[in-house]
Design a protein around this motif. Structure first.
Motif, PDB file in Angstrom:
ATOM      1  N   ASP A   3       0.841  -1.196   0.000  1.00 10.41           N
ATOM      2  CA  ASP A   3       0.000   0.000   0.000  1.00 10.41           C
ATOM      3  C   ASP A   3       0.870   1.238   0.000  1.00 10.41           C
ATOM      4  N   THR A   4       0.373   2.280  -0.642  1.00 12.26           N
ATOM      5  CA  THR A   4       1.075   3.563  -0.641  1.00 12.26           C
ATOM      6  C   THR A   4       0.287   4.549   0.194  1.00 12.26           C
ATOM      7  N   PRO A   5       0.966   5.463   0.937  1.00  7.57           N
ATOM      8  CA  PRO A   5       0.229   6.450   1.723  1.00  7.57           C
ATOM      9  C   PRO A   5      -0.354   7.550   0.864  1.00  7.57           C
ATOM     10  N   PHE A   6      -0.014   7.599  -0.427  1.00  9.97           N
ATOM     11  CA  PHE A   6      -0.456   8.687  -1.276  1.00  9.97           C
ATOM     12  C   PHE A   6      -1.742   8.343  -2.010  1.00  9.97           C
ATOM     13  N   PRO A   7      -2.631   9.311  -2.195  1.00 14.30           N
ATOM     14  CA  PRO A   7      -3.759   9.123  -3.092  1.00 14.30           C
ATOM     15  C   PRO A   7      -3.270   9.031  -4.528  1.00 14.30           C
ATOM     16  N   ARG A   8      -4.097   8.499  -5.413  1.00 15.65           N
ATOM     17  CA  ARG A   8      -3.662   8.278  -6.785  1.00 15.65           C
ATOM     18  C   ARG A   8      -3.251   9.577  -7.472  1.00 15.65           C
ATOM     19  N   SER A   9      -3.869  10.688  -7.141  1.00 15.95           N
ATOM     20  CA  SER A   9      -3.518  11.931  -7.813  1.00 15.95           C
ATOM     21  C   SER A   9      -2.056  12.294  -7.571  1.00 15.95           C
ATOM     22  N   ALA A  10      -1.560  12.044  -6.367  1.00 15.81           N
ATOM     23  CA  ALA A  10      -0.165  12.347  -6.082  1.00 15.81           C
ATOM     24  C   ALA A  10       0.768  11.398  -6.810  1.00 15.81           C
ATOM     25  N   GLN A  11       0.382  10.126  -6.911  1.00 13.96           N
ATOM     26  CA  GLN A  11       1.215   9.184  -7.645  1.00 13.96           C
ATOM     27  C   GLN A  11       1.294   9.578  -9.107  1.00 13.96           C
ATOM     28  N   ASP A  12       0.175  10.024  -9.662  1.00 13.98           N
ATOM     29  CA  ASP A  12       0.175  10.423 -11.066  1.00 13.98           C
ATOM     30  C   ASP A  12       1.049  11.656 -11.279  1.00 13.98           C
ATOM     31  N   ALA A  13       1.030  12.574 -10.301  1.00 18.77           N
ATOM     32  CA  ALA A  13       1.819  13.792 -10.447  1.00 18.77           C
ATOM     33  C   ALA A  13       3.313  13.513 -10.329  1.00 18.77           C
ATOM     34  N   HIS A  14       3.679  12.505  -9.530  1.00 20.58           N
ATOM     35  CA  HIS A  14       5.081  12.188  -9.317  1.00 20.58           C
ATOM     36  C   HIS A  14       5.301  10.690  -9.482  1.00 20.58           C
ATOM     37  N   PRO A  15       5.295  10.150 -10.678  1.00 16.27           N
ATOM     38  CA  PRO A  15       5.472   8.720 -10.869  1.00 16.27           C
ATOM     39  C   PRO A  15       6.823   8.257 -10.353  1.00 16.27           C
ATOM     40  N   THR A  16       6.836   7.154  -9.598  1.00 17.05           N
ATOM     41  CA  THR A  16       8.060   6.671  -9.002  1.00 17.05           C
ATOM     42  C   THR A  16       9.023   6.122 -10.039  1.00 17.05           C
ATOM     43  N   SER A  17       8.588   5.924 -11.272  1.00 18.65           N
ATOM     44  CA  SER A  17       9.479   5.423 -12.306  1.00 18.65           C
ATOM     45  C   SER A  17      10.441   6.500 -12.803  1.00 18.65           C
ATOM     46  N   VAL A  18      10.149   7.777 -12.501  1.00 20.36           N
ATOM     47  CA  VAL A  18      11.015   8.868 -12.929  1.00 20.36           C
ATOM     48  C   VAL A  18      12.158   8.993 -11.931  1.00 20.36           C
ATOM     49  N   ALA A  19      13.386   8.719 -12.372  1.00 22.37           N
ATOM     50  CA  ALA A  19      14.550   8.760 -11.495  1.00 22.37           C
ATOM     51  C   ALA A  19      15.580   9.700 -12.103  1.00 22.37           C
ATOM     52  N   PRO A  20      15.775  10.889 -11.542  1.00 23.99           N
ATOM     53  CA  PRO A  20      16.623  11.893 -12.185  1.00 23.99           C
ATOM     54  C   PRO A  20      18.087  11.485 -12.303  1.00 23.99           C
ATOM     55  N   PHE A  21      18.526  10.500 -11.510  1.00 25.47           N
ATOM     56  CA  PHE A  21      19.925  10.093 -11.549  1.00 25.47           C
ATOM     57  C   PHE A  21      20.106   8.648 -12.025  1.00 25.47           C
ATOM     58  N   ALA A  22      19.084   8.085 -12.630  1.00 23.74           N
ATOM     59  CA  ALA A  22      19.151   6.668 -12.997  1.00 23.74           C
ATOM     60  C   ALA A  22      20.312   6.361 -13.932  1.00 23.74           C
ATOM     61  N   ALA A  23      20.631   7.281 -14.837  1.00 25.22           N
ATOM     62  CA  ALA A  23      21.693   7.029 -15.821  1.00 25.22           C
ATOM     63  C   ALA A  23      23.076   7.439 -15.319  1.00 25.22           C
ATOM     64  N   LEU A  24      23.156   7.952 -14.101  1.00 27.30           N
ATOM     65  CA  LEU A  24      24.431   8.433 -13.576  1.00 27.30           C
ATOM     66  C   LEU A  24      25.154   7.281 -12.875  1.00 27.30           C
ATOM     67  N   ASP A  25      25.804   6.448 -13.652  1.00 24.10           N
ATOM     68  CA  ASP A  25      26.517   5.305 -13.086  1.00 24.10           C
ATOM     69  C   ASP A  25      27.994   5.653 -12.905  1.00 24.10           C
ATOM     70  N   PRO A  26      28.783   4.776 -12.263  1.00 25.25           N
ATOM     71  CA  PRO A  26      30.199   5.086 -12.017  1.00 25.25           C
ATOM     72  C   PRO A  26      30.989   5.410 -13.279  1.00 25.25           C
ATOM     73  N   GLN A  27      30.676   4.768 -14.397  1.00 26.94           N
ATOM     74  CA  GLN A  27      31.420   5.057 -15.613  1.00 26.94           C
ATOM     75  C   GLN A  27      31.168   6.484 -16.090  1.00 26.94           C
ATOM     76  N   VAL A  28      29.938   6.950 -15.964  1.00 28.78           N
ATOM     77  CA  VAL A  28      29.627   8.333 -16.348  1.00 28.78           C
ATOM     78  C   VAL A  28      30.391   9.302 -15.453  1.00 28.78           C
ATOM     79  N   VAL A  29      30.463   8.993 -14.147  1.00 24.41           N
ATOM     80  CA  VAL A  29      31.203   9.850 -13.229  1.00 24.41           C
ATOM     81  C   VAL A  29      32.670   9.941 -13.643  1.00 24.41           C
ATOM     82  N   LEU A  30      33.298   8.798 -13.903  1.00 22.32           N
ATOM     83  CA  LEU A  30      34.710   8.789 -14.274  1.00 22.32           C
ATOM     84  C   LEU A  30      34.938   9.493 -15.611  1.00 22.32           C
ATOM     85  N   ASP A  31      34.066   9.227 -16.577  1.00 20.45           N
ATOM     86  CA  ASP A  31      34.216   9.873 -17.896  1.00 20.45           C
ATOM     87  C   ASP A  31      34.064  11.381 -17.785  1.00 20.45           C
TER      88      ASP A  31
END
Length: 361
Positions: A3-31
């Motif tokens: 269960d989530t504590p948020f109503p559906r409207s909040a989940q829709d506004a901020h989908p948990t699948s959006v990850a601002p740093f998902a592509a920032l892996d160690p290789q990107v840092v070193l490069d």
């Protein structure tokens, strides 16, 4: 699915699948560091940070640096430049902070560019789309300060006064200004707009938060009137013990301030009260020592002491809104699984009513 504590409207506004740093892996840092003119040897360690992503990186020549990737869309380039200018100005006056380094190079073909004004703010653009701003600084080791020790507390108070002397020399043009509206009212409205507080379930929090904001504004008005207007200056902004490092030996012994990410304009007391212990009996003695040390270097308008409880109240509301705004980052649901539940709002309401009592004339 839990269960989530948020109503559906909040989940829709901020989908948990959006990850601002998902592509920032160690290789990107070193490069990124390589194309910015540094020479990492491959050893790196991710440091704790909810708001940004921070890595400790070893270089070929033996030096260790820290690279911070700023959270996208939080600050503008102009606001980040002001943060960097403030840090550099403090360092120039030998106030022990950790300023950003000038990036030695840029490689536009690799998507790494250096800011054209100071050269301390970098931009990296990945071929597949994500981009971040970043800064690099030298690693500064240390331990948390023992703020129950009178010597440590006095040293930190004097250092804060030196920081504020530099902060008072010129204003910020782009960084936020600390007011009841910006730190408290806006936070409450954000929670309401996102549907995280439901009137039928959380009416107690709604009443408590409104009463707390009114009480905080009344105290701000009272202090402003008594002092002929609040004195505003550039502040660290988030001066809690976790942002102070204590070094024991050598020329750099003593407290060092780190992480100016939340620097803003506001009254000096904002940078003092968060250093106080949580125990209110101990806090009074610590405050006396801190203020005495501060005033040995720079004058403090003592009417600002009345702002401590309003500032504590605003921080409580701001913290709830901060978690809500970041809920789409997967790190936040893991770290704050209780957030948004009826029990959470009930506890917050109780604490806010306590703050209303503490702010009373």
């Amino acid at each position: 699915m839990p269960d989530t504590p948020f109503p559906r409207s909040a989940q829709d506004a901020h989908p948990t699948s959006v990850a601002p740093f998902a592509a920032l892996d160690p290789q990107v840092v070193l490069d990124t560091l390589w194309h910015a003119g540094f020479h990492p040897d491959g050893r790196l360690l991710q440091l704790n940070s909810y708001e940004n992503r921070v890595w400790q990186v070893h270089l070929d020549e033996g030096e260790v640096v820290v690279v911070k990737f700023y959270r996208p869309e939080r600050w503008s380039d102009a606001q980040l430049r002001e943060e960097h200018r403030f840090a550099l100005a403090l360092a120039a006056e030998e106030v022990p902070v950790v300023p950003p380094l000038v990036l030695p190079a840029e490689d536009a073909a690799a998507g790494v560019c250096r800011d054209g004004q100071q050269g301390t703010l970098g931009h990296v653009q990945l071929p597949e789309g994500p981009s971040w701003r970043f800064a690099v600084s030298r690693r500064r080791a240390g331990r948390p300060p023992d703020l129950e020790d009178e010597r440590t507390l006095a040293w930190t108070g004097r250092l804060l006064a030196r920081l504020h002397r530099v902060g008072a020399r010129e204003p910020f043009q782009h960084r936020p200004r600390l007011t009841v509206q910006t730190l408290g009212t806006a936070a409450r409205q954000a929670l309401l707009d996102q549907g995280l507080v439901r009137p039928e379930l959380d009416a107690g929090w709604l009443r408590a938060s409104q009463a707390a904001l009114e009480a905080a504004q009344a105290v701000f008005d009272e202090v402003s009137s008594a002092s002929g207007g609040l004195r505003q200056l550039r502040l660290h902004g988030d001066c809690h013990p976790g942002n102070v490092l204590w070094r024991e030996e050598g020329e750099q012994a003593g407290p060092h301030f780190v992480d100016l990410d939340d620097c803003l304009t506001g009254p000096a007391i904002q940078d003092l009260w968060m250093l106080l212990p949580g125990d209110r009996d101990s806090a009074g003695t610590a405050l006396d020592r801190l203020v005495e040390a501060y005033q040995s270097v720079r004058d403090l308008d003592l009417t600002e002491l009345r702002l401590i409880e309003p500032l504590r109240t605003l921080r409580m509301l701001h913290h709830s809104a901060w978690i809500a705004r970041r809920w789409h980052d997967p790190a936040f649901p893991r770290a704050f699984p209780w957030f948004g539940s009826p029990g959470y709002w009930a506890q917050q309401a109780t604490e806010l009513w306590e703050q209303v009592e503490r702010m009373a004339p």
